[in-house]
Design an enzyme around this catalytic site. Structure first.
Site, PDB file in Angstrom:
ATOM      1  N   TYR A  66       3.677 -18.447 -32.909  1.00 15.62           N
ATOM      2  CA  TYR A  66       2.315 -18.940 -32.795  1.00 15.62           C
ATOM      3  C   TYR A  66       1.715 -18.957 -34.199  1.00 15.62           C
ATOM      4  O   TYR A  66       1.337 -17.921 -34.747  1.00 15.62           O
ATOM      5  CB  TYR A  66       1.457 -18.049 -31.892  1.00 15.62           C
ATOM      6  CG  TYR A  66       1.971 -17.871 -30.482  1.00 15.62           C
ATOM      7  CD1 TYR A  66       2.924 -18.719 -29.940  1.00 15.62           C
ATOM      8  CD2 TYR A  66       1.496 -16.833 -29.688  1.00 15.62           C
ATOM      9  CE1 TYR A  66       3.396 -18.540 -28.643  1.00 15.62           C
ATOM     10  CE2 TYR A  66       1.949 -16.652 -28.391  1.00 15.62           C
ATOM     11  CZ  TYR A  66       2.904 -17.509 -27.880  1.00 15.62           C
ATOM     12  OH  TYR A  66       3.368 -17.317 -26.597  1.00 15.62           O
ATOM     13  N   PRO A 223      -0.692 -19.227 -16.820  1.00 11.82           N
ATOM     14  CA  PRO A 223      -1.225 -18.701 -15.553  1.00 11.82           C
ATOM     15  C   PRO A 223      -2.222 -19.644 -14.900  1.00 11.82           C
ATOM     16  O   PRO A 223      -2.491 -19.517 -13.702  1.00 11.82           O
ATOM     17  CB  PRO A 223      -1.900 -17.389 -15.971  1.00 11.82           C
ATOM     18  CG  PRO A 223      -2.240 -17.586 -17.416  1.00 11.82           C
ATOM     19  CD  PRO A 223      -1.123 -18.412 -17.973  1.00 11.82           C
ATOM     20  N   GLY A 225      -1.777 -23.059 -15.150  1.00 10.83           N
ATOM     21  CA  GLY A 225      -1.120 -24.357 -15.047  1.00 10.83           C
ATOM     22  C   GLY A 225      -1.374 -25.268 -16.220  1.00 10.83           C
ATOM     23  O   GLY A 225      -1.649 -26.455 -16.032  1.00 10.83           O
ATOM     24  N   GLY A 227      -3.863 -25.371 -18.003  1.00 10.38           N
ATOM     25  CA  GLY A 227      -5.252 -25.802 -17.912  1.00 10.38           C
ATOM     26  C   GLY A 227      -5.582 -26.619 -16.691  1.00 10.38           C
ATOM     27  O   GLY A 227      -6.762 -26.831 -16.378  1.00 10.38           O
TER      28      GLY A 227
END
Length: 317
Positions: A66, A223, A225, A227
């Site tokens: 990241y 978690p 999807g 968004g």
């Protein structure tokens, strides 16, 4: 008969010795466009991380990819010296090629690198970037099919023996399979698995149930999807209005009720959304509502990372 309304348990004992709250924070979005480079507004990222900890978050998820590395650095800037009880999990073993590799679906999304020397290098860099002497939870970001699993995990075991890692975990792109998990557990203790999972995409259900039975944490990524389950036009919006909640809160509450092994790590760059997300831990859902949410979300299109070409997916024994 529906079970009575209940709030999910709030904590999980990670690795048998690290009590963490089951609603944590995924820091991935505190980077530049394409999860590349530093945050567009570093000061805002610092404020958000500090607010999360002020609100009781003690489990933060990041990765060396990241940024790359920039996400770990902003966590250090915001929170070091770290408060007692804060667990930061980071990951290594996934390569990046540039800011478009995770946003342009015509480019390879999954480029694993599990060579032992590379993993050691990345652990050392994460230690420096986070400003710690030991990483509480280190995840192999993706099992590399070109390197024997015993070599990949063996290097992490050596680093654990040297005191640089406390616990070892696996991350899947999109998921760690049951067979991979059991092969890994034959090599060393695995205390957590991070797989793609949400109310609309439940393909990892067998792995979740296995983790629950074995006392292994299950960390769903995406978690909400990607968004799709979170916005005001989400398919969950109508149900959310009836409950006086946001769609994101419902998606998170569903996860927390689904299994006591789940550690949810929603990500956001907004303090307002952070505060809303954390209130999901106070929601209650009964069996009928849990099933209704599954039925509603069943029509949501799901997206999964594209695996490497078939010629490179056969794992080395």
């Amino acid at each position: 008969m529906n079970t009575p309304l209940k709030a999910p348990s709030s904590t999980f004992m990670l690795g048998g010795d690290l009590p963490v709250r089951r609603l944590g924070y995924g820091a991935m979005y505190l980077t530049g466009p394409g999860m590349w480079g530093p945050p567009t507004d570093p000061d805002a990222a610092v404020r958000l991380l500090r607010r999360a900890v002020d609100l009781g978050v003690n489990f933060i998820d990041t990765a060396d990819s990241y940024g790359p590395a920039e996400n770990e650095k902003i966590i250090r800037r915001a929170l070091h010296p770290y408060p007692a009880g804060l667990v930061i999990t980071t990951k290594g073993g996934l390569l990046r090629s540039g800011p478009d590799d995770w946003t342009n679906r015509n480019q390879p999304y999954i480029v694993p690198c599990g060579r032992p020397a590379y993993l050691r290098q990345q652990v050392e860099l994460s230690l420096r970037n986070l400003g710690v002497e030991r990483i509480d939870l280190y995840q192999l970001h993706r099992i590399d099919p070109a390197v024997p699993l015993a070599d990949q995990l063996g290097e992490l075991v050596r680093l654990r023996e040297q005191g640089k890692i406390r616990h070892i975990a696996l991350s899947g792109q999109p998921e760690v399979t049951l067979e991979q998990l059991e092969r890994a557990r034959a090599i060393t203790e695995i205390v957590a698995v991070e797989n793609l999972y949400n109310v609309a995409d439940r393909a990892s259900e067998p792995v979740l149930r296995h983790c629950e039975a074995k006392g292994i944490a299950f960390i769903p990524w995406f978690p909400m999807g990607h968004g799709a389950l979170a916005g005001p036009n989400s398919i969950l919006a109508g149900f959310a209005r009836k409950r006086g909640a946001t769609p994101a809160q419902l998606a998170l509450a569903w996860l927390l009720h689904k299994s006591p092994a789940i550690l949810a790590i929603p990500g956001t760059s907004s303090i307002t959304h952070l505060e809303e997300n954390l209130r999901a831990a106070q929601m209650t859902l009964d069996d009928k509502e849990m099933a209704e949410l599954v039925a509603i979300a069943s029509s949501v299109p799901t997206w999964r990372p594209t695996p490497p070409p078939e010629s490179s997916t056969k794992e080395v024994a």
